[in-house]
Design a protein around this motif. Sequence first.
Motif, PDB file in Angstrom:
ATOM      1  N   THR A 112      64.758  13.278   1.563  1.00  0.00           N
ATOM      2  CA  THR A 112      66.010  12.954   2.045  1.00  0.00           C
ATOM      3  C   THR A 112      67.300  12.817   0.528  1.00  0.00           C
ATOM      4  O   THR A 112      66.460  12.449  -0.633  1.00  0.00           O
ATOM      5  CB  THR A 112      67.006  12.253   2.863  1.00  0.00           C
ATOM      6  OG1 THR A 112      68.100  12.349   3.010  1.00  0.00           O
ATOM      7  CG2 THR A 112      66.847   9.836   2.814  1.00  0.00           C
ATOM      8  N   CYS A 147      55.749  16.516   5.615  1.00  0.00           N
ATOM      9  CA  CYS A 147      57.144  16.844   4.910  1.00  0.00           C
ATOM     10  C   CYS A 147      56.569  17.619   3.491  1.00  0.00           C
ATOM     11  O   CYS A 147      55.532  16.979   2.195  1.00  0.00           O
ATOM     12  CB  CYS A 147      57.636  15.784   4.243  1.00  0.00           C
ATOM     13  SG  CYS A 147      59.572  15.731   3.117  1.00  0.00           S
ATOM     14  N   TRP A 170      57.660  19.504   7.775  1.00  0.00           N
ATOM     15  CA  TRP A 170      59.284  20.084   7.442  1.00  0.00           C
ATOM     16  C   TRP A 170      59.265  20.641   6.253  1.00  0.00           C
ATOM     17  O   TRP A 170      58.815  20.228   5.029  1.00  0.00           O
ATOM     18  CB  TRP A 170      59.284  18.562   7.786  1.00  0.00           C
ATOM     19  CG  TRP A 170      60.757  18.052   7.281  1.00  0.00           C
ATOM     20  CD1 TRP A 170      61.563  17.984   6.549  1.00  0.00           C
ATOM     21  CD2 TRP A 170      61.300  18.016   8.786  1.00  0.00           C
ATOM     22  NE1 TRP A 170      62.997  17.944   7.366  1.00  0.00           N
ATOM     23  CE2 TRP A 170      62.749  17.827   8.681  1.00  0.00           C
ATOM     24  CE3 TRP A 170      61.305  17.959  10.229  1.00  0.00           C
ATOM     25  CZ2 TRP A 170      64.318  17.515   9.845  1.00  0.00           C
ATOM     26  CZ3 TRP A 170      62.350  18.179  10.942  1.00  0.00           C
ATOM     27  CH2 TRP A 170      63.757  17.742  10.699  1.00  0.00           C
ATOM     28  N   ARG A 219      65.308  19.515   4.208  1.00  0.00           N
ATOM     29  CA  ARG A 219      65.584  18.005   3.996  1.00  0.00           C
ATOM     30  C   ARG A 219      66.585  17.219   4.813  1.00  0.00           C
ATOM     31  O   ARG A 219      67.240  17.917   5.130  1.00  0.00           O
ATOM     32  CB  ARG A 219      65.755  17.335   2.122  1.00  0.00           C
ATOM     33  CG  ARG A 219      65.137  18.150   1.260  1.00  0.00           C
ATOM     34  CD  ARG A 219      65.576  18.346  -0.198  1.00  0.00           C
ATOM     35  NE  ARG A 219      65.185  18.019  -1.463  1.00  0.00           N
ATOM     36  CZ  ARG A 219      63.656  17.635  -1.976  1.00  0.00           C
ATOM     37  NH1 ARG A 219      63.725  16.438  -1.488  1.00  0.00           N
ATOM     38  NH2 ARG A 219      62.965  17.775  -2.547  1.00  0.00           N
ATOM     39  N   GLN A 220      66.865  16.124   4.562  1.00  0.00           N
ATOM     40  CA  GLN A 220      67.688  15.629   5.413  1.00  0.00           C
ATOM     41  C   GLN A 220      68.980  16.023   4.849  1.00  0.00           C
ATOM     42  O   GLN A 220      69.111  15.944   3.504  1.00  0.00           O
ATOM     43  CB  GLN A 220      66.893  14.356   6.057  1.00  0.00           C
ATOM     44  CG  GLN A 220      66.003  14.125   6.880  1.00  0.00           C
ATOM     45  CD  GLN A 220      65.868  14.711   8.164  1.00  0.00           C
ATOM     46  OE1 GLN A 220      67.202  14.048   8.863  1.00  0.00           O
ATOM     47  NE2 GLN A 220      64.958  15.046   8.944  1.00  0.00           N
ATOM     48  N   GLU A 261      72.456  11.278   2.237  1.00  0.00           N
ATOM     49  CA  GLU A 261      72.774   9.997   3.093  1.00  0.00           C
ATOM     50  C   GLU A 261      73.854   9.067   1.798  1.00  0.00           C
ATOM     51  O   GLU A 261      74.058   9.616   0.814  1.00  0.00           O
ATOM     52  CB  GLU A 261      72.386   8.696   2.234  1.00  0.00           C
ATOM     53  CG  GLU A 261      70.654   9.260   3.622  1.00  0.00           C
ATOM     54  CD  GLU A 261      69.606   7.952   3.393  1.00  0.00           C
ATOM     55  OE1 GLU A 261      70.065   7.032   2.155  1.00  0.00           O
ATOM     56  OE2 GLU A 261      68.832   7.835   4.337  1.00  0.00           O
TER      57      GLU A 261
END
Length: 78
Positions: free
Chosen positions: A3, A32, A52, A55-56, A59
């Motif tokens: 992330t 990932c 995966w 990306r997340q 944040e």
Amino acid sequence: MCTRRHVCYIYTKCGHAYAMPEQIIECDRTNCIFSPAHPPHCAGASCKKSCWQYRQPTEQYSPQLPEFCPTCIQNGRR
């Protein structure tokens, strides 16, 4: 999963905010595709099925510090 992190420090005594450069947080997971642990031979359709691919979300982190910012301190505010 890997992330991005965006930190913006808020200095409460003067009200100024300082954004830091965005950081990449690596997860070290083999499934990932952004991780340094992702095997180089894993690619193509099988990788898309088992790993995966995104990306997340970034944040957002804004800690509040009960002090003057570095610029205000440099200019003599304390």
